[in-house]
Structures are given as structure tokens and as C-alpha cells.
Design an enzyme around this catalytic site. Sequence first.
Site, PDB file in Angstrom:
ATOM      1  CB  ILE A   1      -6.285  39.788 -25.182  1.00 32.78           C
ATOM      2  CG1 ILE A   1      -5.813  41.207 -25.520  1.00 32.78           C
ATOM      3  CG2 ILE A   1      -5.790  38.794 -26.230  1.00 32.78           C
ATOM      4  CD1 ILE A   1      -4.325  41.410 -25.318  1.00 32.78           C
TER       5      ILE A   1
ATOM      6  CE1 TYR B   1      -4.706  44.950 -26.857  1.00 33.28           C
ATOM      7  CE2 TYR B   1      -5.430  46.845 -28.126  1.00 33.28           C
ATOM      8  CZ  TYR B   1      -4.489  45.857 -27.865  1.00 33.28           C
ATOM      9  OH  TYR B   1      -3.344  45.784 -28.619  1.00 33.28           O
ATOM     10  CB  CYS B   2      -5.611  45.436 -20.630  1.00 32.10           C
ATOM     11  SG  CYS B   2      -7.107  45.156 -19.656  1.00 32.10           S
ATOM     12  CB  THR B   3      -4.054  40.646 -20.190  1.00 31.53           C
ATOM     13  OG1 THR B   3      -2.797  41.210 -20.543  1.00 31.53           O
ATOM     14  CG2 THR B   3      -3.958  39.121 -20.277  1.00 31.53           C
TER      15      THR B   3
ATOM     16  CB  CYS C   1      -8.809  48.216 -21.003  1.00 25.87           C
ATOM     17  SG  CYS C   1      -9.644  46.632 -20.907  1.00 25.87           S
TER      18      CYS C   1
END
Length: 346
Positions: free
Chosen positions: A227, A198-200, A205
Site C-alpha cells: 500500500i 497486497y499488504c502494507t 503478500c
Amino acid sequence: MAALHNRISRKELKERILKDPTPRTTVSFYRYFRISEPEMFRNTLYTGLNALGVFGRIYLAQEGINAQVSVPAENFEVFKSYVYSIEPLNGMRLNVAVADDGKSFYALDIKVRDKIVADGIVDPLFDMANKGRYVNAEEFNQLASDPDTIIIDMRNHYEFEVGHFENAIGIPSDTFREQLPMAVDMMKDKSDKNIIMYCTGGIRCEKASAYMLHKGFKNVFHLEGGIINYVNNVKEKKLKNEFHGKNFVFDHRLGERITDEIIAHCHQCGNAADTHVNCMNDACHLLFIQCDACNQNYEGCCSKECQEVIHLSAEEQKRLRAGIDKGRNVFNKSKTRLHQKFQQKG
């Protein structure tokens, strides 16, 4: 034709947006697709978005688009229609900011780069079309509860420090290009596990999941919309929120509050804090975490040395910072540094 670059000073633009009462919405989006002529695409996009009063930072490359923008609320539906009128972007997810003061950007910058995410990948066989499987918020929570699942945070160490998912593994690096091979190495004996990345907002990701598959991993997933989309879905569907703390963002806000938990510490005194600031000494500009007390004691600086510098005349400060290359000047505990020493010139 409208100007294709900003002609007003950054200082004046920033002052304007701080005084402007116009409601604005911060939104991010990305898509990997082939752009044969990025420069031409850039000029067309700039003209269209500038006409709608859009501010923000957009990167274009032959591999696609990566954007974080601020849109006047009254123009949001027109903006959405315009973006979706570009065929490869039609139906693309638009991630609306979780916490937004409407002041995230004050100018429109669209830049053409070699890649929309600097990844360091040179293997011609790497293919973004072969990427991990999307998981939404509900699926993420279900997979995360499985003991055979490993959650990997593909953001920089300073993003992970202030907020991350329960049991997530952070990769202690300053850059995405360093993280990709590190992630492969860290997971080399766990190839049979479910791996969620995952990432922002999803862009890093998604590429990381494709890289892991390229390196032979099988059960690779990535969080759809990152996120930002996860938090919005959790609220909408009243799901359990597995994210703790603050979501770091790359605009003037430097963070969106997700939960009331403060899981990081002031880099100066060690007290609980998760507010990122840039050192007030322009020759340093270190990105670090500072509590309110230290912010007052050091006047927004990372050290007493930098605090002394900000009280010099503007001319002397300009002379001292001439030729200084700040690079990626961020606090990194893994490299045991607070800031790159400011060298005064005699």
C-alpha cells in the site's frame, strides 16, 4: 564498541523523542535472502544504524530482514548508502511513510527470530524463490478493473477494517499464519482467476503469493511495495487511487491517512471512526477503534470496568495485572468479543 542494546528506560526514551525537534523520516523495507549467521548480522547492523541515530524495529531471520525505522532527515542519504553497502540489500526498495510526524519510534530494537514473518509453513518443499508476479500501481489498477481479477488483502482484520482497496476481500483473522490456509480455501473454486495479493509494505503478500503458487494456483500477482509504495506512486504519476480510508501501521501512529473517507466505526458507540487506540488499562491494553466522544467518556478505556481500574493507585494496578497474559488482545467482531475480561484478584 557501541552498546548493542538500549540502556535507557522506554519511558525516558519516549519523552525524549516527543521533545526532540529533529526532523525524521519513517521508512520501511524488507528482503528475503539467506542470512547464515543472523546474530552476527544483527550486531553489525545495530552498530551501524545506532551510529546514525536510527530508531525502529527490525526482525532478522535466516530467511531475511523486515524493518520499520525512523531516520534523522539529515542522515537519510548516509543511511541509504550504508544499507545499500550490504550486498544482498543493494538497490532494495525503501518505502517512505505516506504520513509522518517524525515520532514513529523512540528506540532501536533489532531481534533475531525464526522467521521475519510468522507463517506456520513447515513444508520443506515451499520455496520463496517461486513467488507471484509483481504489479506496480498502474498495473494494479488495470488488473483490478478486470472482472476476472480477485483482490485479496493479506493484512489482519483490524488493518482491513479502517482501509482497503476497492472490492478487496478481507480474511477475518488475527494472524498471518491463519490467513494463508484460509486464503487457499476461500479461493479453491477460483483457481482460473487473476489473484492479486497486497499488504502494507509487500512482505506478507510476497510470501502469500509464493504460498498460493505452492498450492497450485497459476495467475498470482502481488502489489510491489504494498500500500505504501502504491500510494506514493499514485501521487507521483497522478493515477486514480483505488485505496479507501486509512493505512494501519505498526508504530505509535497506528495509521496513515490515505483518503478523507472514514469507512470504519467506533467499537463502543457505532459512530463513524477509524482511530485505533490501546486501552489505558495496562492489564487490558486492548487494540480497538474509539471515537473522540467515547475516548472522552471512557478516558481512553475500552469499558467501564477498565475505566475504574485506571483510577486505582499505581501499586494496586500493578498487583491486579500481575500474571495477566494479554496475548494478541485486539477487538475482533468476527469472534464477537470486545475485550478479554480483566480478572481482579482478591
